[in-house]
Design a protein around this motif. Structure first.
Motif, PDB file in Angstrom:
ATOM      1  N   LEU A 245       0.818  -1.213   0.000  1.00 40.24           N
ATOM      2  CA  LEU A 245       0.000   0.000   0.000  1.00 40.24           C
ATOM      3  C   LEU A 245       0.856   1.270   0.000  1.00 40.24           C
ATOM      4  O   LEU A 245       0.424   2.307  -0.501  1.00 40.24           O
ATOM      5  CB  LEU A 245      -0.923   0.001   1.218  1.00 40.24           C
ATOM      6  CG  LEU A 245      -2.176  -0.878   1.115  1.00 40.24           C
ATOM      7  CD1 LEU A 245      -2.855  -0.983   2.473  1.00 40.24           C
ATOM      8  CD2 LEU A 245      -3.154  -0.316   0.080  1.00 40.24           C
ATOM      9  N   ALA A 246       2.061   1.204   0.564  1.00 45.50           N
ATOM     10  CA  ALA A 246       2.910   2.403   0.589  1.00 45.50           C
ATOM     11  C   ALA A 246       3.260   2.857  -0.822  1.00 45.50           C
ATOM     12  O   ALA A 246       3.320   4.060  -1.107  1.00 45.50           O
ATOM     13  CB  ALA A 246       4.183   2.120   1.387  1.00 45.50           C
ATOM     14  N   GLU A 247       3.487   1.897  -1.733  1.00 40.88           N
ATOM     15  CA  GLU A 247       3.790   2.255  -3.126  1.00 40.88           C
ATOM     16  C   GLU A 247       2.576   2.860  -3.810  1.00 40.88           C
ATOM     17  O   GLU A 247       2.696   3.758  -4.657  1.00 40.88           O
ATOM     18  CB  GLU A 247       4.254   1.011  -3.886  1.00 40.88           C
ATOM     19  CG  GLU A 247       4.948   1.306  -5.199  1.00 40.88           C
ATOM     20  CD  GLU A 247       6.431   1.581  -5.039  1.00 40.88           C
ATOM     21  OE1 GLU A 247       7.125   1.705  -6.055  1.00 40.88           O
ATOM     22  OE2 GLU A 247       6.896   1.683  -3.890  1.00 40.88           O
ATOM     23  N   VAL A 248       1.385   2.389  -3.435  1.00 36.98           N
ATOM     24  CA  VAL A 248       0.154   2.993  -3.952  1.00 36.98           C
ATOM     25  C   VAL A 248       0.052   4.440  -3.493  1.00 36.98           C
ATOM     26  O   VAL A 248      -0.330   5.329  -4.262  1.00 36.98           O
ATOM     27  CB  VAL A 248      -1.074   2.187  -3.486  1.00 36.98           C
ATOM     28  CG1 VAL A 248      -2.369   2.869  -3.913  1.00 36.98           C
ATOM     29  CG2 VAL A 248      -1.038   0.776  -4.040  1.00 36.98           C
ATOM     30  N   GLY A 249       0.415   4.691  -2.221  1.00 39.90           N
ATOM     31  CA  GLY A 249       0.431   6.067  -1.730  1.00 39.90           C
ATOM     32  C   GLY A 249       1.415   6.933  -2.494  1.00 39.90           C
ATOM     33  O   GLY A 249       1.136   8.100  -2.780  1.00 39.90           O
ATOM     34  N   LEU A 385       8.191  -2.774 -12.493  1.00 39.36           N
ATOM     35  CA  LEU A 385       8.835  -1.491 -12.191  1.00 39.36           C
ATOM     36  C   LEU A 385       8.099  -0.669 -11.137  1.00 39.36           C
ATOM     37  O   LEU A 385       8.567   0.411 -10.779  1.00 39.36           O
ATOM     38  CB  LEU A 385       8.954  -0.662 -13.476  1.00 39.36           C
ATOM     39  CG  LEU A 385       9.703  -1.331 -14.646  1.00 39.36           C
ATOM     40  CD1 LEU A 385       9.634  -0.451 -15.883  1.00 39.36           C
ATOM     41  CD2 LEU A 385      11.156  -1.606 -14.263  1.00 39.36           C
ATOM     42  N   GLY A 386       6.929  -1.132 -10.687  1.00 38.54           N
ATOM     43  CA  GLY A 386       6.180  -0.386  -9.683  1.00 38.54           C
ATOM     44  C   GLY A 386       5.590   0.901 -10.235  1.00 38.54           C
ATOM     45  O   GLY A 386       4.941   0.912 -11.281  1.00 38.54           O
ATOM     46  N   VAL A 387       5.846   2.015  -9.544  1.00 33.53           N
ATOM     47  CA  VAL A 387       5.261   3.307  -9.915  1.00 33.53           C
ATOM     48  C   VAL A 387       5.659   3.718 -11.331  1.00 33.53           C
ATOM     49  O   VAL A 387       4.825   4.211 -12.112  1.00 33.53           O
ATOM     50  CB  VAL A 387       5.694   4.388  -8.903  1.00 33.53           C
ATOM     51  CG1 VAL A 387       5.272   5.778  -9.388  1.00 33.53           C
ATOM     52  CG2 VAL A 387       5.084   4.103  -7.545  1.00 33.53           C
ATOM     53  N   GLU A 388       6.905   3.511 -11.706  1.00 30.30           N
ATOM     54  CA  GLU A 388       7.367   3.900 -13.040  1.00 30.30           C
ATOM     55  C   GLU A 388       6.589   3.162 -14.130  1.00 30.30           C
ATOM     56  O   GLU A 388       6.172   3.758 -15.128  1.00 30.30           O
ATOM     57  CB  GLU A 388       8.858   3.605 -13.186  1.00 30.30           C
ATOM     58  CG  GLU A 388       9.449   4.055 -14.523  1.00 30.30           C
ATOM     59  CD  GLU A 388      10.938   3.789 -14.617  1.00 30.30           C
ATOM     60  OE1 GLU A 388      11.505   4.047 -15.703  1.00 30.30           O
ATOM     61  OE2 GLU A 388      11.531   3.351 -13.613  1.00 30.30           O
TER      62      GLU A 388
END
Length: 439
Positions: A245-249, A385-388
């Motif tokens: 969830l932190a990456e979603v934030g 890559l997550g957010v990227e």
């Protein structure tokens, strides 16, 4: 040039209105991102992304058709028309009263208790927030965004006061954030209803007529709601499973920075649709082309300037807004972020033209194309890559939608021009034949 001066004034009021409302929600998002834990802010972002799915359906069946039929067919009986739409709003909210608590139980068990509490609060807040969306757009139909902007001032004051009070008492959470939005929306709705003065006593036949018109127009937009939501919000739902969830934030905190440009575009598009409807009624597709070209030039230049400012002051912006949080993302990711408003301009403006031509079926196809790009390109990249990867997916989806809307608009305009030309030729032939017979 004189003919454009009233539109400049109305456009400025539309930007002010959108700036007040979007600025209020932007401010709430920034305060939440700054003052609560990244995982809790991720819970808020996840719940809000699901709310946007409800909002797309609501807009498809009520707000979108209102922007077409309000300045057209129902122009002369607008108070009665608004009264009917308010009934439709409350009817649509009944299923939400059941679905959102169920989602709270499910997602709270799947992710975290904070997510469950956020969805319970959203069940309370959603009817008031969506009602505010509808009432604000009603003033755009009347080409009077000034009163909507006045409502924005009311909303800003109440929302800010509520958030600061909760912060002072140590009670600012994702759930209380939604409840603050509900209180601000309710107060603003009461203010706008006094100004609109809808007619509540209407005939059943009028309700059926409006329902038939809205379903005929809105069914394609409603069908596009799912694909449109996938295009913009699927990453909030899948990222927690891979990166938490932190990456979603973090993704939401980044997208907050693009919101001023994106919301300015949205506000002008709301005003653009009634303008294009007027152009269509006055001269057909040829009369719409000048407005479309001017809008594209205005939006593209404004978004490019915003992206340049965002990049030039990126370190100061992250420090000022988030107090050092999320500073790891103030790099090349901001260039990707700045490309999102630029990529959204073409599908927004040309999609608006398709709506004015009453071709929401083609808009549906474009939304499906965007969702396919999100699932085929964006989701796999986000998993690695997550957010990227999520930002690349957002850009790719909007670029593909822009290509599709351009293709379909060109084809629709050519077809309309062909049939118009053919009808004129046949009319001249009939007139010539009648003259010959008379002679």
């Amino acid at each position: 040039m004189k003919g454009w001066m009233p539109w400049v004034g109305k456009g400025s009021l539309a930007i002010l209105d959108q700036g007040l409302f979007a600025g209020s929600n932007f401010l709430l998002n920034v305060l939440l991102a700054r003052w609560i834990a990244p995982a809790d802010y991720g819970a808020f972002a996840l719940a809000y992304s699901v709310f946007l799915l409800l909002g797309v359906f609501h807009s498809a069946l009520l707000t979108g058709p209102m922007l077409v039929f309000g300045p057209g067919k129902y122009r002369e009986r607008f108070p009665e028309y608004i009264g009917i739409l308010l009934r439709g709003h409350f009817a649509l909210m009944l299923p939400c009263a059941v679905l959102l608590p169920v989602a709270a139980l499910l997602l709270g068990w799947l992710y975290s208790p904070a997510v469950g509490r956020a969805f319970v609060a959203l069940a309370v807040a959603a009817p008031f927030i969506l009602l505010l969306w509808l009432l604000r757009r009603a003033f755009y139909v009347r080409l009077n965004p000034g009163w909507a902007a006045a409502g924005g001032g009311v909303y800003l004051l109440i929302l800010l006061a509520g958030a600061l009070t909760l912060r002072a008492g140590g009670r600012l959470t994702p759930a209380t954030g939604f409840l603050t939005m509900a209180a601000a929306s309710l107060a603003t709705c009461l203010f706008l209803l006094v100004l609109l003065r809808p007619t509540w006593a209407v005939d059943l036949s009028a309700i059926r007529e409006v329902a038939a018109d809205h379903w005929r127009f809105g069914k394609w937009v409603a069908a596009a709601a799912g694909p449109a939501w996938v295009t913009e919000n699927i990453y909030y739902l899948v990222l927690p499973a891979w990166v938490g969830l932190a990456e979603v934030g973090a993704l939401k905190a980044l997208l907050n920075l693009a919101q001023p440009a994106m919301q300015s575009i949205s506000s002008l598009v709301l005003l653009l649709l009634p303008m294009l409807v007027h152009d269509r009624d006055r001269g057909g597709p040829p009369a719409m082309k000048r407005t479309i070209k001017l809008s594209l030039a205005l939006f593209l230049s404004g978004s490019a300037c915003y992206t340049a400012l965002l990049w030039g002051f990126r370190f100061q912006i992250f420090h000022f807004l988030y107090g050092g949080k999320y500073a790891a993302f103030s790099s090349v990711l901001l260039l990707l972020l700045g490309m999102i408003p630029l990529a959204q301009i073409v599908p927004n403006v040309l999609g608006c033209a398709l709506g004015a031509l009453e071709r929401p079926d083609l808009g549906f196809v474009c939304c499906v194309g965007g969702s396919v790009a999100a699932l085929v390109v964006g989701v796999p990249l986000a998993s690695r890559l997550g957010v990227e990867g999520a930002l690349v997916g957002l850009v790719a989806s909007n670029v593909l939608m822009g290509v599709l809307t351009f293709f379909f608009l060109e084809r629709s305009v050519r077809r309309d021009e062909y049939f118009t030309s053919k009808a004129k030729s046949e009319s001249k032939s009939v007139g010539s034949h009648e003259n010959d017979c008379t002679n």
